[in-house]
Scaffold this motif. Structure first.
Motif, PDB file in Angstrom:
ATOM      1  N   MET A  78      33.896  41.102 -47.331  1.00  0.00           N
ATOM      2  CA  MET A  78      32.655  40.490 -47.822  1.00  0.00           C
ATOM      3  C   MET A  78      31.476  41.442 -47.650  1.00  0.00           C
ATOM      4  N   ARG A  79      30.588  41.391 -48.630  1.00  0.00           N
ATOM      5  CA  ARG A  79      29.352  42.158 -48.560  1.00  0.00           C
ATOM      6  C   ARG A  79      28.379  41.457 -47.606  1.00  0.00           C
ATOM      7  N   LEU A  80      27.375  42.197 -47.139  1.00  0.00           N
ATOM      8  CA  LEU A  80      26.384  41.617 -46.230  1.00  0.00           C
ATOM      9  C   LEU A  80      25.681  40.413 -46.849  1.00  0.00           C
ATOM     10  N   ASP A  81      25.331  40.489 -48.138  1.00  0.00           N
ATOM     11  CA  ASP A  81      24.632  39.363 -48.755  1.00  0.00           C
ATOM     12  C   ASP A  81      25.517  38.114 -48.781  1.00  0.00           C
ATOM     13  N   GLU A  82      26.829  38.288 -48.952  1.00  0.00           N
ATOM     14  CA  GLU A  82      27.743  37.137 -48.897  1.00  0.00           C
ATOM     15  C   GLU A  82      27.795  36.557 -47.488  1.00  0.00           C
ATOM     16  N   ILE A  83      27.858  37.447 -46.502  1.00  0.00           N
ATOM     17  CA  ILE A  83      27.891  37.011 -45.098  1.00  0.00           C
ATOM     18  C   ILE A  83      26.624  36.234 -44.773  1.00  0.00           C
ATOM     19  N   TYR A  84      25.485  36.781 -45.165  1.00  0.00           N
ATOM     20  CA  TYR A  84      24.213  36.119 -44.856  1.00  0.00           C
ATOM     21  C   TYR A  84      24.070  34.798 -45.624  1.00  0.00           C
ATOM     22  N   GLY A  85      24.655  34.716 -46.804  1.00  0.00           N
ATOM     23  CA  GLY A  85      24.651  33.454 -47.533  1.00  0.00           C
ATOM     24  C   GLY A  85      25.479  32.392 -46.832  1.00  0.00           C
ATOM     25  N   MET A  86      26.566  32.830 -46.218  1.00  0.00           N
ATOM     26  CA  MET A  86      27.460  31.919 -45.508  1.00  0.00           C
ATOM     27  C   MET A  86      26.901  31.541 -44.134  1.00  0.00           C
ATOM     28  N   PHE A  87      26.230  32.498 -43.500  1.00  0.00           N
ATOM     29  CA  PHE A  87      25.668  32.300 -42.164  1.00  0.00           C
ATOM     30  C   PHE A  87      24.169  32.642 -42.174  1.00  0.00           C
ATOM     31  N   PRO A  88      23.323  31.749 -42.684  1.00  0.00           N
ATOM     32  CA  PRO A  88      21.882  32.044 -42.771  1.00  0.00           C
ATOM     33  C   PRO A  88      21.253  32.380 -41.422  1.00  0.00           C
ATOM     34  N   ASN A  89      21.764  31.825 -40.338  1.00  0.00           N
ATOM     35  CA  ASN A  89      21.225  32.137 -39.008  1.00  0.00           C
ATOM     36  C   ASN A  89      21.311  33.633 -38.725  1.00  0.00           C
ATOM     37  N   LEU A  90      22.385  34.264 -39.190  1.00  0.00           N
ATOM     38  CA  LEU A  90      22.560  35.696 -38.944  1.00  0.00           C
ATOM     39  C   LEU A  90      21.554  36.528 -39.728  1.00  0.00           C
ATOM     40  N   LEU A  91      21.196  36.075 -40.915  1.00  0.00           N
ATOM     41  CA  LEU A  91      20.163  36.775 -41.686  1.00  0.00           C
ATOM     42  C   LEU A  91      18.848  36.743 -40.926  1.00  0.00           C
ATOM     43  N   GLU A  92      18.485  35.581 -40.411  1.00  0.00           N
ATOM     44  CA  GLU A  92      17.240  35.445 -39.642  1.00  0.00           C
ATOM     45  C   GLU A  92      17.252  36.315 -38.391  1.00  0.00           C
TER      46      GLU A  92
END
Length: 181
Positions: A59-73
């Protein structure tokens, strides 16, 4: 992680019982240990970029962050500053970055807040819909019951009972006995 006692383990039609761990990973197997194993001094994003891709479909980072928004923050936060739930999300996300499509998850809900458990359940449901295979070792039966196609009760190292999703209703009394309810 431990020597073979007996039996056989096949992954994608290949016997892996005597195969080195790094070769098994290249078959698409990813392991999320109970201890999570994230790097405390690295940021979330550095933790995500560290593991090698063992297959090209990670998975790309944007997919990961879409799945786990807490990690994006929290992407710039060091691992030591994350809550237990955020650490668990990061541990799962790292595996998804590698390209693994057979996930071995060990006690992923242990000690986590109900809202995080719900997030993990949503993610596993999404992964299942995408065709991932998940082997979940979990004592939280209520969590596992809604996700699993089959439930195995292990007692003293042996499979004591196998219950399909369709059998859950009729096997409630039996499962409650195993669960001590």
């Amino acid at each position: 992680m431990t020597g073979r006692r007996s039996g056989s383990i096949m992954v994608n039609g290949r016997e892996v019982i005597n195969m080195p761990t790094h070769r098994i990973a290249h078959l698409g197997v990813g392991w999320c240990p109970e201890e999570r194993g994230i790097f405390a001094n690295l940021s979330v994003e550095e933790n995500l970029m560290l593991p090698p891709q063992v297959r090209s479909d990670g998975m790309r980072l944007d997919e990961i962050y879409g799945m786990f928004p807490n990690l994006l923050e929290r992407r710039k936060s060091p691992g030591m500053r994350l809550s237990g739930g955020e650490q668990q999300m990061l541990a799962m996300a790292r595996i998804l970055r590698t390209g693994a499509n057979l996930l071995l998850l060990d006690e992923i809900t242990e000690g986590l807040a109900p809202v995080i458990v719900q997030t993990l359940g949503r993610v596993l449901t999404e992964l299942k819909a995408r065709g991932y295979t998940v082997v979940l070792v979990e004592q939280n039966f209520r969590f596992a019951a809604s996700l699993a196609d089959r439930h195995y009760v292990i007692e003293h190292g042996r499979v004591a009972e196998c219950v399909s999703r369709d059998q859950l209703g009729e096997k409630t009394e039996l499962l409650n006995r195993y669960l001590g309810v």
